[in-house]
Structure formats: structure tokens, C-alpha cells
Scaffold this active site. Structure first.
Site, PDB file in Angstrom:
ATOM      1  N   CYS A   1     -15.140 -27.095   7.210  1.00  0.00           N
ATOM      2  CA  CYS A   1     -14.068 -26.108   6.970  1.00  0.00           C
ATOM      3  C   CYS A   1     -12.724 -26.767   7.274  1.00  0.00           C
ATOM      4  CB  CYS A   1     -14.273 -24.883   7.849  1.00  0.00           C
ATOM      5  SG  CYS A   1     -12.888 -23.714   7.785  1.00  0.00           S
TER       6      CYS A   1
ATOM      7  N   ASP B   1      -1.958   8.329  -3.330  1.00  0.00           N
ATOM      8  CA  ASP B   1      -3.197   8.928  -3.808  1.00  0.00           C
ATOM      9  C   ASP B   1      -3.847   9.704  -2.677  1.00  0.00           C
ATOM     10  OD1 ASP B   1      -3.720   6.550  -2.375  1.00  0.00           O
ATOM     11  OD2 ASP B   1      -5.711   6.392  -3.254  1.00  0.00           O
TER      12      ASP B   1
ATOM     13  N   GLY C   1       0.268   4.368   1.611  1.00  0.00           N
ATOM     14  CA  GLY C   1       0.048   5.401   2.618  1.00  0.00           C
ATOM     15  C   GLY C   1      -1.139   6.290   2.265  1.00  0.00           C
TER      16      GLY C   1
ATOM     17  N   GLN D   1      -9.659   7.306  -8.250  1.00  0.00           N
ATOM     18  CA  GLN D   1     -10.592   7.833  -7.251  1.00  0.00           C
ATOM     19  C   GLN D   1     -11.873   8.287  -7.957  1.00  0.00           C
ATOM     20  OE1 GLN D   1     -10.449   7.688  -4.050  1.00  0.00           O
ATOM     21  NE2 GLN D   1      -8.316   7.007  -3.725  1.00  0.00           N
TER      22      GLN D   1
ATOM     23  N   ASP E   1       0.861  -1.166   0.000  1.00  0.00           N
ATOM     24  CA  ASP E   1       0.000   0.000   0.000  1.00  0.00           C
ATOM     25  C   ASP E   1       0.912   1.236   0.000  1.00  0.00           C
ATOM     26  OD1 ASP E   1      -1.997   1.775   0.466  1.00  0.00           O
ATOM     27  OD2 ASP E   1      -2.520   1.033   2.459  1.00  0.00           O
TER      28      ASP E   1
ATOM     29  N   GLY F   1     -10.799   4.479  -2.461  1.00  0.00           N
ATOM     30  CA  GLY F   1     -11.893   5.333  -1.995  1.00  0.00           C
ATOM     31  C   GLY F   1     -13.255   4.670  -2.037  1.00  0.00           C
TER      32      GLY F   1
ATOM     33  N   CYS G   1     -11.366 -25.406  12.849  1.00  0.00           N
ATOM     34  CA  CYS G   1     -12.553 -26.242  12.616  1.00  0.00           C
ATOM     35  C   CYS G   1     -12.226 -27.727  12.603  1.00  0.00           C
ATOM     36  CB  CYS G   1     -13.234 -25.835  11.310  1.00  0.00           C
ATOM     37  SG  CYS G   1     -14.026 -24.212  11.420  1.00  0.00           S
TER      38      CYS G   1
ATOM     39  N   ASP H   1      -8.148  -6.845  -1.012  1.00  0.00           N
ATOM     40  CA  ASP H   1      -7.535  -6.967   0.311  1.00  0.00           C
ATOM     41  C   ASP H   1      -8.497  -6.340   1.300  1.00  0.00           C
ATOM     42  OD1 ASP H   1      -6.758  -4.036  -0.332  1.00  0.00           O
ATOM     43  OD2 ASP H   1      -6.247  -4.292   1.783  1.00  0.00           O
TER      44      ASP H   1
ATOM     45  N   CYS I   1      -9.853 -25.487   8.056  1.00  0.00           N
ATOM     46  CA  CYS I   1      -8.868 -24.756   8.870  1.00  0.00           C
ATOM     47  C   CYS I   1      -8.592 -25.496  10.170  1.00  0.00           C
ATOM     48  CB  CYS I   1      -9.344 -23.334   9.151  1.00  0.00           C
ATOM     49  SG  CYS I   1     -10.469 -23.189  10.550  1.00  0.00           S
TER      50      CYS I   1
ATOM     51  N   HIS J   1      -9.307 -19.306  10.744  1.00  0.00           N
ATOM     52  CA  HIS J   1     -10.639 -19.631  10.225  1.00  0.00           C
ATOM     53  C   HIS J   1     -11.150 -18.552   9.270  1.00  0.00           C
ATOM     54  CE1 HIS J   1     -14.681 -20.990   9.723  1.00  0.00           C
ATOM     55  NE2 HIS J   1     -15.059 -19.745   9.983  1.00  0.00           N
TER      56      HIS J   1
END
Lengths: 373, 373
Positions: B296, B139, B87, B181, B85, B208, B301, B258, B298, B327
Site C-alpha cells: 500500500c 430531499d 441536508g 428516493q 450535500d 435513501g 504503510c 461518498d 500510503c 490508509h
């Protein structure tokens, strides 16, 4: 008993959840969890027996709920063995929050302030509900600076309570260990050992050590007392200690250890290495590309640098706590497993000398540069 | 592009650290750690690309230290791809701690109050030092309730900054993504898409969104804008969102997502299931012997019950945070991977219908009994 080397022993503890090779270090899972680790983590470390704490589990989530869910093994999904403490240590550690009488102890819960009554029978009942593999009797653990008359009174009360505990019903296959008190006075220890040793316990523990007395004093007590404990029963040194303490205990003939030190110190930034301990908060580690300990098989050392762990610790990242805990438990488990191999091969003296020599270099060699955090 | 199904796409993102199948969800590792997890955990989950955050890493441990230790991959021992990213999100989220001007942004550090200057060139320089696989331009991200003239001003500044970013030097093999944006106004979005799309970026992101506007508004923007983004470049929807948002994004043609939601909500007790979310603090789970989600894969689970997780959460045991995070990330990664399979097999519409129908039952079906914590 599989082998002897001096006073040291290599053997097995036979439990309802498998045989455990001794000497053994038992990670502490106070609240049905070894802090920051999962059962899979403990299996990867090769832990075969862990601790649970009766006082903490009684308060939360409660023995009824754990029993309803199939006992402590099912509740925390742990296939290995579990030893449960009795709450006797909290008689010492929570002495500002409890009142003691001949029938038992009343704690003011550290969670909600409610009054919680623990009696010898009650504590065995809780451990029966938890269905641990090894249940400990309720004892009175006096502080290390207690006067002789208080130590004697605690011994005598512990004996009376032990007699009540052996009358209590237990879970199927559950072993029951007695606890020997007596402070740092060898004569009192031997006297209490005699009294507790006469009762039908499957194992005997030393309580009330590592509660503030200097390490050499404790080591002297171990050297004098442990060789006189019954040969045919497991010997458990409760709540002790540093790597040096473990070596002294093994040398004297202790079979089982537990301590929060590797897990708690990990969370506080202290990592065990052969030459002592390093404090990951020390600025010297910030750009160190080496693992915590070269050759250590734990996930932290196999994959990460001191620099990365130092960053995670500073940033209070949750990942730090697991990696540090994995490392410290690996160190403790390996220390004791290597001692077992040495006993089996009749070279314990050389092993002890080697480990003590490495530790004599001390942490000062590791954290030598000044911190400028 | 490997396959299309309606506007949705299945493809690959080619990075210096391997090919990543898209659509993809990228776990967020703000401070060089996906909170509570290790690299091994992420590999076990099948994560192939994770995020790092330039603002946080610039403050601690600093780009120089990371560069000295071989870049962000080596520092955190992550063999997969990393997107950093810029900032720019902190321009929005830390708007009480920053001042903005045409040349860049000055943050007052959330760690020590020091002033930290971020310019388009500076941010690309930090990401060059980190040597991430995908670098994002700086941005200006306006809040969702910004008036049109502020949205337009942020667009225009973002365009000027993007032009400066493409002039900056990058790490070998590093991809550079532009950020579009324009708030929730489709005309503005398309206008800004035109401006950013003309620059030589290897991928384009929508910034945004998910910053306070109602989900249906965001979904409408996605449906109108994403199909008009360049076909030949990866499309990344930044910081979004709920499972419903991900389905809307995939349907519109987004390739990369993300969000901190799975990891952050896990720590707060909210666990994702097919029918919605359950709050592990709810008393209904205290004695529930079922896993969080049947089937599941994981670790939480496969091995543990809701009752145990509820206990760990109440007891604030560190183990909880890792299991819950595993999970929730499993849920998110599987949601998107299953969508990819559906696209490849030309049955995305059926998949979306099925998942949306399950979610329409809502968490009320899971947490229906009243809490009496």
C-alpha cells in the site's frame, strides 16, 4: 565548538543517528509520537533530534516490546536522533503519585494505578532497551518553592544516583548526560555543577528550572551558571520554555532545549508569532483572511487563513491540531536556527535585540480586539 | 462516456474545478475538513473531489462567512472539486431533532439547540453561497423500514422540492443533481427516477440506500435501477458504503460514491485491507512488524508497522487518526481507481471476481487470534 559569540555557542552534537547542529530545539515525542505529527512532518520541519519519555514509554508500550521491534528509532520509524528523559521530571510533575526513597522512586501509574519502580540502574536499563542516542540520568527535581535544605538533599541524592547511572551498561553509541539541580540558588547550582561535572558524562543538563520560578529569576540563574559549565560538553536546559527563555538560554551558552510548550499550546489554541502569541479562539480571527504569520514556511501558513484555523479549532476538527502544531514547531525551530546563524556570523546581540523588541509588543497587539466568542 | 464494460461506465465529471475521472470515490469533509487530513494530504492521495455538508456548514461557520472569504474552495484552500450535500440526509439521521412539513424541515441545532429552517430554496441558496461545484437538492430520506405509503409520500415531497430547487438561482458553473428516493421497492424507485429524470438536472443521485437495509437488498435495487438511469448524466450513489457495496455499485453503473466509512472507521480502529478489515485494537497487532497492508502506497504503510499504529491507537495519539485515515482513504480511492482501469480495459468482471474472492476470506483471516487487550 564551531563558533562563539559572547557566551553563546554554535556547535554540533554527534550522535549515533547523525550530527545535530546546536543550539537546537528538540520537539517532545512523549509516547513515541510528537503529538499530531508524523515522522515525515518532523523531517519537513527540519527537526533532527526529538525527545522520548522513559516514564511514559516504560508504562506503554513497555521497553521489552520496543526492544523486540528494534529499539525506539525503528519502532517509531525515526531516522534522526532521540534523547530520552529519565523519569526525573515525573518525580516533580507526578509528586502526588509517587514515593521517593534513597534507592529510587515508586510511581503509581497514571494509566492503571499499578506501582512502577524506577531506580537509577533501572532507568538506564530502560533507556538501553529503547536504544536512544542520549540517555538522561535519574534525578530528583524539587519544586521551585522548595526550602534550601530540600534543594540540597535533592542535589545530593541526584549526585548519588548519577554515580550509580555511570556504572550502568548502555546501548552501543549511547551518550549519557548528567543533570545539575540546585534550584534558583546560584551557589548551590555551582556546587552541584562541580559534583556532576566530575563524572564521565558526555553532556550536562540543567534540571529543575522552569518549574514555577519567575522567568527573570531563571534567566539570572542561566546567566550566572551556564558560562561556568564545562566548555567541551553539550549543555542542555531541560523542559524550557518560552521564546524569551530560549533567547536567554542561548545568550548564556545553552546548546539544547526541549519543551512541550509549542506542541501543547498549539492544541490549546495558542499560536506563536514574532510579536507574541495569538489565541485562535479569539473572535477577532473568525473572518481574518491572513495566515497566522506572513512569510512563515509551515503548511498552515502557506495554505490556510486564520479564519479557517479558527473554524477548525471551534469545530474541534483533528486537522487543526496538526496544522497548529506544525506552525508552532516551525516557529520554535526557526527561532533557534536563526540564533545559530547569528552566532556563526557574530551578530547574536543584534538578533536578540530584534526578537526581544518584537516580543515586547506582546500578544496584546495581536489579540487587541475584545473576544466575543 | 469514455468506456463501458457491462453496465459499468468510465467517464468524466466536468466541474468548474476540473475534470474528475469516474467512477470516483469522494472523501467526506463534513465541516470543511476531511477529518484529520489537510488539503495536501488529499492531493497526495489523488483525491479530485470531496464533499462538504450543507447542514453542518450552515450551522458553523455559516454560509455568509464562507461567502465573504471567497466561497468554500477558498475557505478551505481546496483546488479540486466540491460536492455539497443538501441536508436531506440529516432529515433521516437527525429525525429526533427535526420536524418536517411540506415547505421544508426545521432542525434543532445539534450545536446549540437553536431552530434552523431548511427549505428547498434556502438550501440551494446556502450552496450558492458556498459556491460548490455540485449542489444537491433538498430531499426527504425515509428510513429503510418505512412503510410503502411513507416511502411514496417522501418520493412525492422530494419531487415537489426538486421542482422548487431547479427554479432557484445557482453559483456560476454550479451543477445541480436531483435525488431519487423510493426505498428498496424497485417499482417505486423506477417511478421516482422517471419523475426526477424529467427535471433539468446535470446528474442524478440515489438517496435513501445504505440506511439500514441488508446489503443484498441494496445490491438488488442497484442492479435493477441503475442501468435504467439516463445514460448521459452522472449517477451518484449517496452515502454508500463498504468496499463490497462500491463494487456492486460500479458493476451496476454508478459513477460517484461518498461515504464516511473509511474516515470514521479509521478513527475507531478499523483498517481496510484487501481481505477485509483489521481492528488495530486487537492484541494480535501489538508486536506485528508488518505494515497494515504490504504494497500500500500510503504514508502509514510505507513507514509504519501495525505494532506502532496499535500503540498510537491505544495511547490515543493524534498521529494515529491521520495515519489511519490516510490508509483507509488510499484503500477506497485505489479500489475505485482500479475498477476504472478495469472498465477501460474491458476486464471488470475479472477484477470484481478477484476483489470479491479476497474479501470472501473476510476479516476473520486477519484478526484470527483472540484479542487479549
Amino acid at each position: 565548538m564551531q563558533a562563539r559569540d559572547g557566551h553563546a555557542r554554535a556547535g554540533h552534537l554527534r550522535t549515533a543517528h547523525g550530527e545535530v547542529e546546536t543550539p537546537v530545539f528538540m520537539p517532545v515525542g512523549t509516547q513515541a509520537s510528537v503529538k499530531a505529527l508524523s515522522g515525515g512532518d518532523l523531517e519537513a520541519l527540519g527537526a533532527r533530534i526529538i525527545l522520548g519519555n522513559t516514564y511514559h514509554l516504560a508504562l506503554r508500550p513497555g521497553p521489552e516490546l520496543i526492544a523486540r521491534l528494534g529499539g525506539l528509532h525503528a519502532f517509531q520509524s525515526w531516522r534522526g536522533a532521540i534523547l530520552t528523559d529519565s523519569g526525573g521530571y515525573q518525580v516533580f510533575s507526578l509528586r502526588g503519585r509517587r514515593t521517593l526513597d534513597d534507592d529510587g522512586v515508586t510511581f503509581q501509574s497514571h494509566l492503571d494505578g499499578s506501582l512502577q519502580r524506577f531506580t537509577p540502574e533501572g532507568v538506564m536499563g530502560i533507556q538501553r532497551a529503547l536504544a536512544s542516542d542520549v540517555a538522561m540520568v535519574l534525578d530528583e527535581c524539587p519544586p521551585s518553592d522548595a526550602p534550601p535544605e530540600q534543594v540540597r538533599a535533592a542535589m545530593e541524592r541526584t549526585t548519588r544516583w548519577a554515580r550509580r547511572c555511570v556504572e550502568a551498561e548502555r546501548a552501543p553509541g549511547q551518550l549519557r548526560f548528567g543533570i545539575v539541580q540546585g534550584g534558583t540558588d546560584v551557589a548551590l547550582r555551582l556546587e552541584h555543577l562541580q559534583a556532576i561535572g566530575e563524572l564521565p558524562f558526555e553532556g550536562l543538563a540543567l534540571g529543575g528550572l522552569g518549574v514555577g520560578e519567575p522567568p527573570p529569576v531563571m534567566h539570572a540563574v542561566l546567566a550566572a551558571v551556564v558560562p561556568r559549565m564545562p566548555e567541551d560538553r553539550p549543555r542542555y536546559l531541560m523542559g524550557v520554555g518560552t521564546p524569551i527563555d530560549l533567547l536567554a538560554g542561548i545568550e548564556a551558552g545553552i546548546d539544547m532545549f526541549d519543551c512541550v510548550m509549542p506542541t501543547r499550546n498549539a492544541r490549546n489554541g495558542q499560536l506563536f508569532v514574532r510579536t507574541g502569541r495569538l489565541n485562535i479562539a479569539n473572535a477577532v480571527h473568525r473572518d481574518d483572511p491572513r495566515p497566522v504569520e506572513e512569510g512563515c514556511p509551515c503548511e498552515a501558513c502557506r495554505r490556510y487563513t486564520r479564519a479557517y484555523l479558527a473554524h477548525l479549532f471551534r469545530a474541534k476538527e483533528l486537522t487543526y491540531y496538526r496544522l497548529a502544531t506544525l506552525h508552532n514547531l516551525q516557529h520554535y525551530l526557526d527561532l533557534v536556527r536563526a540564533a545559530r546563524s547569528a552566532i556563526l556570523e557574530g551578530r547574536l546581540a543584534a538578533y536578540l535585540q530584534e526578537r526581544r523588541a518584537a516580543l515586547a509588543q506582546d500578544e496584546s497587539t495581536v489579540d487587541s480586539r475584545q473576544s466575543t466568542v
